[in-house]
Design an enzyme around this catalytic site. Structure first.
Site, PDB file in Angstrom:
ATOM      1  N   LYS A 196    -104.407 -59.259  18.984  1.00  0.00           N
ATOM      2  CA  LYS A 196    -104.015 -58.554  18.047  1.00  0.00           C
ATOM      3  C   LYS A 196    -102.639 -58.045  18.282  1.00  0.00           C
ATOM      4  CE  LYS A 196    -104.514 -53.713  17.395  1.00  0.00           C
ATOM      5  NZ  LYS A 196    -103.518 -53.200  17.009  1.00  0.00           N
ATOM      6  N   ASP A 240    -102.202 -56.965  12.641  1.00  0.00           N
ATOM      7  CA  ASP A 240    -102.632 -55.642  11.995  1.00  0.00           C
ATOM      8  C   ASP A 240    -101.372 -54.904  11.840  1.00  0.00           C
ATOM      9  OD1 ASP A 240    -103.491 -53.046  12.359  1.00  0.00           O
ATOM     10  OD2 ASP A 240    -103.523 -52.551  14.352  1.00  0.00           O
ATOM     11  N   LYS A 246    -101.570 -53.557   8.369  1.00  0.00           N
ATOM     12  CA  LYS A 246    -102.152 -52.138   7.732  1.00  0.00           C
ATOM     13  C   LYS A 246    -100.979 -52.219   6.114  1.00  0.00           C
ATOM     14  CE  LYS A 246    -103.583 -49.644  11.535  1.00  0.00           C
ATOM     15  NZ  LYS A 246    -103.044 -50.163  12.861  1.00  0.00           N
ATOM     16  N   ASP A 281     -99.239 -50.903  -0.515  1.00  0.00           N
ATOM     17  CA  ASP A 281     -98.346 -50.736  -1.365  1.00  0.00           C
ATOM     18  C   ASP A 281     -98.975 -50.954  -2.770  1.00  0.00           C
ATOM     19  OD1 ASP A 281     -95.520 -50.964  -2.807  1.00  0.00           O
ATOM     20  OD2 ASP A 281     -94.947 -51.582  -0.638  1.00  0.00           O
ATOM     21  N   ASN A 284     -99.502 -55.619  -6.568  1.00  0.00           N
ATOM     22  CA  ASN A 284     -98.452 -57.029  -6.898  1.00  0.00           C
ATOM     23  C   ASN A 284     -97.726 -57.275  -5.606  1.00  0.00           C
ATOM     24  OD1 ASN A 284     -97.563 -59.004  -8.488  1.00  0.00           O
ATOM     25  ND2 ASN A 284     -95.821 -57.844  -8.318  1.00  0.00           N
ATOM     26  N   THR A 300    -108.015 -42.771  12.565  1.00  0.00           N
ATOM     27  CA  THR A 300    -108.761 -41.988  13.959  1.00  0.00           C
ATOM     28  C   THR A 300    -107.753 -40.768  14.208  1.00  0.00           C
ATOM     29  OG1 THR A 300    -108.285 -43.843  15.522  1.00  0.00           O
ATOM     30  CG2 THR A 300    -110.359 -43.333  14.640  1.00  0.00           C
ATOM     31  N   GLY A 336    -106.944 -52.641  24.471  1.00  0.00           N
ATOM     32  CA  GLY A 336    -105.623 -52.747  24.814  1.00  0.00           C
ATOM     33  C   GLY A 336    -105.566 -52.317  26.290  1.00  0.00           C
ATOM     34  N   ARG A 337    -105.176 -51.183  26.690  1.00  0.00           N
ATOM     35  CA  ARG A 337    -104.687 -50.928  28.113  1.00  0.00           C
ATOM     36  C   ARG A 337    -105.801 -51.213  28.942  1.00  0.00           C
ATOM     37  NH1 ARG A 337    -102.737 -45.300  25.489  1.00  0.00           N
ATOM     38  NH2 ARG A 337    -104.208 -45.927  24.102  1.00  0.00           N
TER      39      ARG A 337
HETATM   40  O1  C5P Z   1    -104.854 -49.548  24.458  1.00  0.00           O
HETATM   41  P1  C5P Z   1    -106.018 -49.050  23.462  1.00  0.00           P
HETATM   42  O2  C5P Z   1    -107.212 -49.959  24.072  1.00  0.00           O
HETATM   43  O3  C5P Z   1    -106.147 -47.587  23.242  1.00  0.00           O
HETATM   44  O4  C5P Z   1    -105.576 -50.027  22.244  1.00  0.00           O
HETATM   45  C1  C5P Z   1    -106.255 -49.861  20.981  1.00  0.00           C
HETATM   46  C2  C5P Z   1    -105.510 -50.501  20.046  1.00  0.00           C
HETATM   47  O5  C5P Z   1    -106.460 -50.196  18.727  1.00  0.00           O
HETATM   48  C3  C5P Z   1    -104.145 -50.009  19.585  1.00  0.00           C
HETATM   49  O6  C5P Z   1    -103.309 -51.335  19.332  1.00  0.00           O
HETATM   50  C4  C5P Z   1    -104.247 -49.112  18.429  1.00  0.00           C
HETATM   51  O7  C5P Z   1    -103.153 -49.092  17.898  1.00  0.00           O
HETATM   52  C5  C5P Z   1    -105.577 -49.807  17.692  1.00  0.00           C
HETATM   53  N1  C5P Z   1    -106.152 -48.776  17.039  1.00  0.00           N
HETATM   54  C6  C5P Z   1    -106.734 -47.531  17.546  1.00  0.00           C
HETATM   55  N2  C5P Z   1    -107.237 -46.725  16.747  1.00  0.00           N
HETATM   56  C7  C5P Z   1    -107.600 -46.883  15.455  1.00  0.00           C
HETATM   57  C8  C5P Z   1    -106.860 -48.160  14.950  1.00  0.00           C
HETATM   58  C9  C5P Z   1    -106.328 -48.803  15.664  1.00  0.00           C
HETATM   59  O8  C5P Z   1    -106.737 -47.258  18.807  1.00  0.00           O
HETATM   60  N3  C5P Z   1    -108.451 -46.203  14.565  1.00  0.00           N
END
Ligand code: C5P
Length: 232
Positions: free
Chosen positions: A32, A59, A61, A64, A67, A119, A210-211
């Site tokens: 992503k 991603d 998002k 707007d 068009n 969230t 992610g992390r």
């Molecule tokens: O590091 P981590 O596992 O928390 O990363 C989650 C990823 O998902 C991040 O890129 C975060 O911006 C994205 N995300 C999220 N919650 C959402 C929408 C997107 O954690 N509701």
């Protein structure tokens, strides 16, 4: 629906992301790319990661007038991403326009999914800042149905909502769920989390991690653990 683990490559530069991706020799994870990396490096970062053989969830998002979103989506479609997204709050007309823009001449297109309520938005903020006087759950399901009506493939949601989204919108409506942590891992700033195994059990189609992978001592091992728990 192809269940998969998507790695959130939340890096600030090309060097950092390639340093990370170079660790993967035997597999090509679905990645992503968010607005940080895209805005830092521009569309070339998408082309380069694509050239290395990865699938990409872009991603950005979008939100707007219809068009403008349609034209922006036509550009992203030419970048050959595999999945991208819009805010469902842009209305059904905007989501329909996004889908139209994304659809290539041969009828193919990347998967288009919608963000419902972020969230990070609490029910209180939704009521006081956005003047939406309904329970969060009802708003999320309503936005999910709007995305379905517009022809989108699915939504981004908390893993805790995935089962209800499938019950409301059908089992083939894709749920892409961040907020995933290993049972023995650090939650960081995420509050409502699930393990990959739990996300599998409640029917998530894609988990975004992610992390737990990017900050792991051994990212490849962490990725494999995710895949084993979620797909395997
Ligand atoms: O590091 P981590 O596992 O928390 O990363 C989650 C990823 O998902 C991040 O890129 C975060 O911006 C994205 N995300 C999220 N919650 C959402 C929408 C997107 O954690 N509701």
């Amino acid at each position: 629906m192809g269940k998969d683990v998507i790695i959130a490559c939340d890096f600030a530069s090309k060097e950092q992301v390639f340093n990370f991706l170079d660790k993967f020799q035997d597999e090509k994870p679905f990645v992503k790319i968010g607005m940080e990396l895209f805005n830092a490096e521009g569309p070339d970062i998408v082309r380069e990661i694509k050239r290395r053989g990865h699938k990409i969830f872009l991603d950005l998002k979008l939100h707007d007038i219809p068009n403008t979103v349609k034209k922006a989506m036509a550009v992203l479609s030419r970048l050959d991403v595999d999945m991208t997204n819009v805010h469902a709050s842009g209305t059904i007309a905007m989501m329909e326009a996004a889908l139209e823009g994304l659809t290539r001449e041969d009828g193919t297109r990347p998967l288009l999914i919608a963000v419902t309520q972020l969230t990070s938005t609490s029910e209180e903020r939704m009521r006081d800042d956005l003047l939406i006087n309904e329970p969060m759950d009802k708003v999320v399901m309503h936005y999910a149905m709007n995305a379905k009506k517009a022809g989108l493939a699915g939504i981004v949601c908390s893993p805790l909502e995935a089962e209800k989204v499938h019950n409301t919108c059908g089992s083939d409506f894709i749920t892409v769920t961040p907020g995933v942590r290993f049972a023995d891992g650090d939650k960081g700033d995420q509050v409502r989390v699930m393990t990959p195994a739990e996300a599998k059990k409640i029917g998530s189609d894609y988990i975004v991690v992610g992390r737990p992978i990017t900050a792991a001592e051994d990212p490849v091992a962490a990725y494999r653990r995710c895949v084993n728990e979620f797909v395997g």
